[in-house]
Write a protein that holds these residues in place. Structure first.
Motif, PDB file in Angstrom:
ATOM      1  N   THR A   9       0.825  -1.213   0.000  1.00 17.66           N
ATOM      2  CA  THR A   9       0.000   0.000   0.000  1.00 17.66           C
ATOM      3  C   THR A   9       0.855   1.258   0.000  1.00 17.66           C
ATOM      4  OG1 THR A   9      -0.084   0.086   2.403  1.00 17.66           O
ATOM      5  CG2 THR A   9      -1.821  -1.184   1.318  1.00 17.66           C
ATOM      6  N   GLY A  10       2.191   1.109   0.041  1.00 18.53           N
ATOM      7  CA  GLY A  10       3.088   2.271   0.095  1.00 18.53           C
ATOM      8  C   GLY A  10       3.375   2.835  -1.287  1.00 18.53           C
ATOM      9  N   THR A  31      -0.651  -6.475   3.369  1.00 21.83           N
ATOM     10  CA  THR A  31      -0.896  -5.289   4.190  1.00 21.83           C
ATOM     11  C   THR A  31      -1.214  -5.761   5.598  1.00 21.83           C
ATOM     12  OG1 THR A  31      -2.370  -3.396   4.537  1.00 21.83           O
ATOM     13  CG2 THR A  31      -3.288  -5.233   3.287  1.00 21.83           C
ATOM     14  N   ARG A  32      -0.927  -4.869   6.596  1.00 20.56           N
ATOM     15  CA  ARG A  32      -1.213  -5.314   7.978  1.00 20.56           C
ATOM     16  C   ARG A  32      -2.612  -4.896   8.405  1.00 20.56           C
ATOM     17  NH1 ARG A  32       1.947  -0.184  10.588  1.00 20.56           N
ATOM     18  NH2 ARG A  32       1.678   0.695   8.538  1.00 20.56           N
ATOM     19  N   ARG A  33      -3.322  -4.142   7.549  1.00 21.86           N
ATOM     20  CA  ARG A  33      -4.607  -3.573   7.983  1.00 21.86           C
ATOM     21  C   ARG A  33      -5.707  -3.821   6.953  1.00 21.86           C
ATOM     22  NH1 ARG A  33      -4.023   1.694   5.258  1.00 21.86           N
ATOM     23  NH2 ARG A  33      -1.949   1.570   4.383  1.00 21.86           N
ATOM     24  N   ALA A  73       8.940   0.260   3.797  1.00  9.57           N
ATOM     25  CA  ALA A  73       9.726   1.403   4.282  1.00  9.57           C
ATOM     26  C   ALA A  73       8.796   2.288   5.100  1.00  9.57           C
ATOM     27  CB  ALA A  73      10.295   2.203   3.119  1.00  9.57           C
ATOM     28  N   HIS A  74       9.387   3.151   5.894  1.00 14.61           N
ATOM     29  CA  HIS A  74       8.573   4.165   6.579  1.00 14.61           C
ATOM     30  C   HIS A  74       9.459   5.394   6.764  1.00 14.61           C
ATOM     31  CE1 HIS A  74       5.081   5.589   8.645  1.00 14.61           C
ATOM     32  NE2 HIS A  74       5.833   5.997   9.632  1.00 14.61           N
ATOM     33  N   VAL A  75       9.663   6.099   5.668  1.00 14.87           N
ATOM     34  CA  VAL A  75      10.608   7.215   5.634  1.00 14.87           C
ATOM     35  C   VAL A  75       9.920   8.498   6.109  1.00 14.87           C
ATOM     36  CG1 VAL A  75      12.120   8.570   4.114  1.00 14.87           C
ATOM     37  CG2 VAL A  75      11.784   6.131   3.672  1.00 14.87           C
ATOM     38  N   GLU A  89      10.561   3.221  13.218  1.00 17.39           N
ATOM     39  CA  GLU A  89       9.753   2.254  12.449  1.00 17.39           C
ATOM     40  C   GLU A  89      10.497   1.793  11.195  1.00 17.39           C
ATOM     41  OE1 GLU A  89       6.943   0.469  13.037  1.00 17.39           O
ATOM     42  OE2 GLU A  89       7.429   1.276  15.000  1.00 17.39           O
ATOM     43  N   GLY A 169      17.386   5.123  -6.661  1.00 17.18           N
ATOM     44  CA  GLY A 169      17.698   6.545  -6.547  1.00 17.18           C
ATOM     45  C   GLY A 169      16.634   7.248  -5.720  1.00 17.18           C
ATOM     46  N   GLN A 170      16.810   8.552  -5.535  1.00 15.67           N
ATOM     47  CA  GLN A 170      15.823   9.319  -4.749  1.00 15.67           C
ATOM     48  C   GLN A 170      14.507   9.397  -5.514  1.00 15.67           C
ATOM     49  OE1 GLN A 170      17.072  12.954  -2.835  1.00 15.67           O
ATOM     50  NE2 GLN A 170      15.021  13.815  -3.079  1.00 15.67           N
ATOM     51  N   LEU A 171      13.453   8.919  -4.866  1.00 16.68           N
ATOM     52  CA  LEU A 171      12.153   8.878  -5.533  1.00 16.68           C
ATOM     53  C   LEU A 171      11.587  10.285  -5.708  1.00 16.68           C
ATOM     54  CD1 LEU A 171      10.344   5.900  -3.766  1.00 16.68           C
ATOM     55  CD2 LEU A 171      11.466   5.926  -6.000  1.00 16.68           C
ATOM     56  N   ASP A 175       4.549  11.433  -4.562  1.00 12.93           N
ATOM     57  CA  ASP A 175       4.710  10.941  -3.188  1.00 12.93           C
ATOM     58  C   ASP A 175       4.791  12.094  -2.173  1.00 12.93           C
ATOM     59  OD1 ASP A 175       7.370  11.229  -4.656  1.00 12.93           O
ATOM     60  OD2 ASP A 175       7.943  11.301  -2.560  1.00 12.93           O
ATOM     61  N   PRO A 176       4.576  11.784  -0.885  1.00 14.92           N
ATOM     62  CA  PRO A 176       4.553  12.841   0.150  1.00 14.92           C
ATOM     63  C   PRO A 176       5.846  13.654   0.226  1.00 14.92           C
ATOM     64  CG  PRO A 176       3.786  10.740   1.046  1.00 14.92           C
ATOM     65  CD  PRO A 176       4.234  10.464  -0.344  1.00 14.92           C
ATOM     66  N   GLN A 177       6.995  12.998   0.044  1.00  9.95           N
ATOM     67  CA  GLN A 177       8.280  13.704   0.144  1.00  9.95           C
ATOM     68  C   GLN A 177       8.385  14.787  -0.936  1.00  9.95           C
ATOM     69  OE1 GLN A 177      10.576  13.638   2.735  1.00  9.95           O
ATOM     70  NE2 GLN A 177      11.511  11.709   2.263  1.00  9.95           N
TER      71      GLN A 177
HETATM   72  N1  LIG Z   1      14.644   5.688  -2.452  1.00 12.28           N
HETATM   73  C1  LIG Z   1      13.867   6.647  -1.941  1.00 12.28           C
HETATM   74  O1  LIG Z   1      14.076   7.839  -2.193  1.00 12.28           O
HETATM   75  C2  LIG Z   1      12.686   6.287  -1.093  1.00 12.28           C
HETATM   76  C3  LIG Z   1      12.436   4.975  -0.699  1.00 12.28           C
HETATM   77  C4  LIG Z   1      11.297   4.710   0.070  1.00 12.28           C
HETATM   78  C5  LIG Z   1      10.449   5.769   0.404  1.00 12.28           C
HETATM   79  N2  LIG Z   1      10.727   7.022  -0.001  1.00 12.28           N
HETATM   80  C6  LIG Z   1       9.820   8.152   0.267  1.00 12.28           C
HETATM   81  O2  LIG Z   1       9.374   8.166   1.607  1.00 12.28           O
HETATM   82  C7  LIG Z   1       8.047   8.654   1.669  1.00 12.28           C
HETATM   83  C8  LIG Z   1       7.201   7.664   2.459  1.00 12.28           C
HETATM   84  O3  LIG Z   1       6.970   6.490   1.673  1.00 12.28           O
HETATM   85  P1  LIG Z   1       7.043   5.029   2.259  1.00 12.28           P
HETATM   86  O4  LIG Z   1       6.719   4.100   1.145  1.00 12.28           O
HETATM   87  O5  LIG Z   1       8.299   4.886   3.036  1.00 12.28           O
HETATM   88  O6  LIG Z   1       5.936   5.084   3.394  1.00 12.28           O
HETATM   89  P2  LIG Z   1       4.709   4.348   3.768  1.00 12.28           P
HETATM   90  O7  LIG Z   1       3.736   4.545   2.686  1.00 12.28           O
HETATM   91  O8  LIG Z   1       4.388   4.849   5.132  1.00 12.28           O
HETATM   92  O9  LIG Z   1       5.138   2.805   3.963  1.00 12.28           O
HETATM   93  C9  LIG Z   1       5.086   1.828   2.974  1.00 12.28           C
HETATM   94  C10 LIG Z   1       4.301   0.636   3.410  1.00 12.28           C
HETATM   95  O10 LIG Z   1       4.999  -0.068   4.429  1.00 12.28           O
HETATM   96  C11 LIG Z   1       4.071  -0.573   5.380  1.00 12.28           C
HETATM   97  N3  LIG Z   1       4.483  -0.136   6.711  1.00 12.28           N
HETATM   98  C12 LIG Z   1       4.895   1.110   7.060  1.00 12.28           C
HETATM   99  N4  LIG Z   1       5.185   1.117   8.383  1.00 12.28           N
HETATM  100  C13 LIG Z   1       4.943  -0.125   8.849  1.00 12.28           C
HETATM  101  C14 LIG Z   1       5.053  -0.746  10.121  1.00 12.28           C
HETATM  102  N5  LIG Z   1       5.492  -0.073  11.174  1.00 12.28           N
HETATM  103  N6  LIG Z   1       4.727  -2.035  10.234  1.00 12.28           N
HETATM  104  C15 LIG Z   1       4.311  -2.728   9.164  1.00 12.28           C
HETATM  105  N7  LIG Z   1       4.183  -2.210   7.937  1.00 12.28           N
HETATM  106  C16 LIG Z   1       4.497  -0.924   7.789  1.00 12.28           C
HETATM  107  C17 LIG Z   1       2.731   0.017   5.096  1.00 12.28           C
HETATM  108  O11 LIG Z   1       1.828  -0.992   4.689  1.00 12.28           O
HETATM  109  P3  LIG Z   1       0.432  -1.278   5.448  1.00 12.28           P
HETATM  110  O12 LIG Z   1       0.094  -0.058   6.251  1.00 12.28           O
HETATM  111  O13 LIG Z   1      -0.528  -1.529   4.355  1.00 12.28           O
HETATM  112  O14 LIG Z   1       0.695  -2.480   6.285  1.00 12.28           O
HETATM  113  C18 LIG Z   1       2.982   1.039   4.001  1.00 12.28           C
HETATM  114  O15 LIG Z   1       2.044   1.048   2.994  1.00 12.28           O
HETATM  115  C19 LIG Z   1       7.580   8.815   0.231  1.00 12.28           C
HETATM  116  O16 LIG Z   1       7.586  10.156  -0.101  1.00 12.28           O
HETATM  117  C20 LIG Z   1       8.572   8.014  -0.569  1.00 12.28           C
HETATM  118  O17 LIG Z   1       8.753   8.512  -1.862  1.00 12.28           O
HETATM  119  C21 LIG Z   1      11.825   7.309  -0.734  1.00 12.28           C
END
Ligand SMILES: NC(=O)c1ccc[n+]([C@@H]2O[C@H](COP(=O)([O-])OP(=O)(O)OC[C@H]3O[C@@H](n4cnc5c(N)ncnc54)[C@H](OP(=O)(O)O)[C@@H]3O)[C@@H](O)[C@H]2O)c1
Length: 298
Positions: A9-10, A31-33, A73-75, A89, A169-171, A175-177
Motif C-alpha cells: 500500500t506504500g 498489508t497489515r490492515r 519502508a517508513h521514511v 519504524e 535513486g531518490q524517488l 509521493d509525500p516527500q
Molecule cells: N529511495 C527513496 O528515495 C525512497 C524509498 C522509500 C520511500 N521514499 C519516500 O518516503 C516517503 C514515504 O513512503 P514510504 O513508502 O516509506 O511510506 P509508507 O507509505 O508509510 O510505507 C510503505 C508501506 O509499508 C508498510 N508499513 C509502514 N510502516 C509499517 C510498520 N510499522 N509495520 C508494518 N508495515 C508498515 C505500510 O503498509 P500497510 O500499512 O498496508 O501495512 C505502508 O504502505 C515517500 O515520499 C517516498 O517517496 C523514498
C-alpha cells in the motif's frame, strides 16, 4: 508468475503491484490492515492481511508464490527526519521485518527475492561516477538495519534461489516527500540539502514500479536503479518549473546543514550513480525525468 509484494500500500508497493499486474503477473499485496485491502485491489492485486514481523504469518501468505518483492519502508517526510525516534519504524522494518521476510520466503519455497535498497548507502563521490563496485559508506550504526537487510537477501540466494537487491535513486513524483518539496519551493522556503554542484540520482515512482518488473529478469546481485544523474542546482530549477514558480528551490544554509545528523546527511552527498548494469541486463529504461513536464501528477 505468482508474486507477493510487501509494503503493497506504500509509494513503491502500489507502483510495483500495478506494473506487475500490467505485465501479466498474478500479484498478492501484503498489508497489515483491513483498510489496505481496497488499496491493493485498486491496483489490480489480491490482498492478504499479514504481520510482516511474523515469519509464520508471512510463510502462510507467501505459500504458492514464485517471487517475493519487499518494498517496506517508513521514511519520515522532510525535516521530520530530525525528530527523536523518527526512524524507529523504518529501522524496525529493515532490521526485523526484512529478515523475517527473507526467512519466510525461503521456508515457503519461494525461488526469488527482490529487495528494495538505496543509493544513499554510497559515499559522496564528487563528480565521479558510482557503480555497484563502489564500497558502501555504512560504518555508522544508523546503517545497520540496511546492512542486515542486504545480508538476509544474500543468505536467501543459496540452494538454487536468487536475490536481487535494487539500490533505488531518490524517488520523485506524487509521493509525500516530493509534494512537501514542491510546496516549500512554491512558498520560497529552503528544502534542499547539499550544494548546487553536487549530483543527485532521481527515480520517478512509475519507473520504480517498472524496475520491479524488470528485476524479474535479473540474475542475483546488486543493481543501481535511477535516471541520468543531474546536479542539485538543476534539480532546484526542475522543482521550480514543476511548482510553477520562477525562483529555483532553495538550499538550507550551511549552518543548518551542519547539524542535520547522520540520517539526513546522506542527502548532502554528491551521488552520480550509474544504472548501466541494470539497464544492460534487463532492458529497463527510465521513462520520466525531472524535466518531463507534469511529472508530479503522473
Ligand atoms: N529511495 C527513496 O528515495 C525512497 C524509498 C522509500 C520511500 N521514499 C519516500 O518516503 C516517503 C514515504 O513512503 P514510504 O513508502 O516509506 O511510506 P509508507 O507509505 O508509510 O510505507 C510503505 C508501506 O509499508 C508498510 N508499513 C509502514 N510502516 C509499517 C510498520 N510499522 N509495520 C508494518 N508495515 C508498515 C505500510 O503498509 P500497510 O500499512 O498496508 O501495512 C505502508 O504502505 C515517500 O515520499 C517516498 O517517496 C523514498
Amino acid at each position: 508468475m505468482r508474486i507477493a509484494v510487501t509494503g503493497a500500500t506504500g509509494v513503491l508497493g502500489q507502483e510495483a503491484v500495478e506494473a506487475l499486474v500490467a505485465a501479466g503477473h498474478e500479484v498478492t499485496g501484503i498489508t497489515r490492515r483491513d483498510s489496505g485491502v481496497p488499496i491493493v485491489e485498486g491496483r489490480g492485486g489480491a490482498a492478504v492481511v499479514a504481520d510482516v514481523f511474523d515469519a509464520t504469518d508471512l510463510a502462510r501468505a507467501f505459500r504458492g508464490h514464485d517471487v517475493v518483492i519487499n518494498t517496506l519502508a517508513h521514511v519520515p517526510v522532510g525535516m521530520a527526519g530530525l525528530r527523536p525516534l523518527a526512524w524507529r519504524e523504518d529501522d524496525r522494518l529493515h532490521l526485523e521485518a526484512s529478515i523475517a521476510i527473507a526467512k519466510a520466503a525461503a521456508d515457503a519455497g519461494v525461488r526469488k527475492l527482490i529487495q528494495e535498497s538505496s543509493v544513499f548507502l554510497y559515499p559522496d563521490n564528487g563528480t565521479d561516477w558510482i557503480t555497484e563496485d563502489q564500497p558502501l559508506s555504512v560504518r555508522n550504526q544508523a546503517f545497520r538495519p540496511r546492512v542486515r537487510e542486504m545480508r538476509a537477501a544474500v543468505d536467501f540466494a543459496t540452494s538454487g534461489r536468487s536475490a536481487v537487491v535494487l539500490r533505488l535513486g531518490q524517488l520523485f513524483g506524487r509521493d509525500p516527500q516530493t509534494t512537501h518539496a514542491l510546496k516549500a519551493t512554491r512558498e520560497g522556503d529552503p528544502i534542499l540539502l547539499g550544494k548546487p554542484e553536487n549530483y543527485i540520482t532521481l527515480l520517478h515512482h512509475t519507473d520504480a514500479g517498472l524496475a520491479f518488473v524488470a528485476a524479474l529478469r535479473a540474475d542475483s546481485g546488486f543493481y543501481n536503479v535511477g535516471g541520468e544523474p543531474i546536479t542539485r542546482g538543476r534539480w532546484a530549477k526542475d522543482l521550480a518549473m514543476e511548482a510553477g514558480v520562477e525562483t529555483p528551490a532553495k538550499f538550507y544554509p550551511e549552518i543548518t546543514q551542519a547539524i542535520v545528523g547522520t540520517r539526513l546527511e546522506v542527502q548532502r552527498r554528491s551521488l552520480r550513480v550509474s544504472s548501466v548494469r541494470f539497464m544492460s541486463e534487463t532492458g529497463w529504461r527510465p521513462t520520466v525525468g525531472p524535466s518531463t513536464k507534469g511529472w508530479s501528477r503522473r
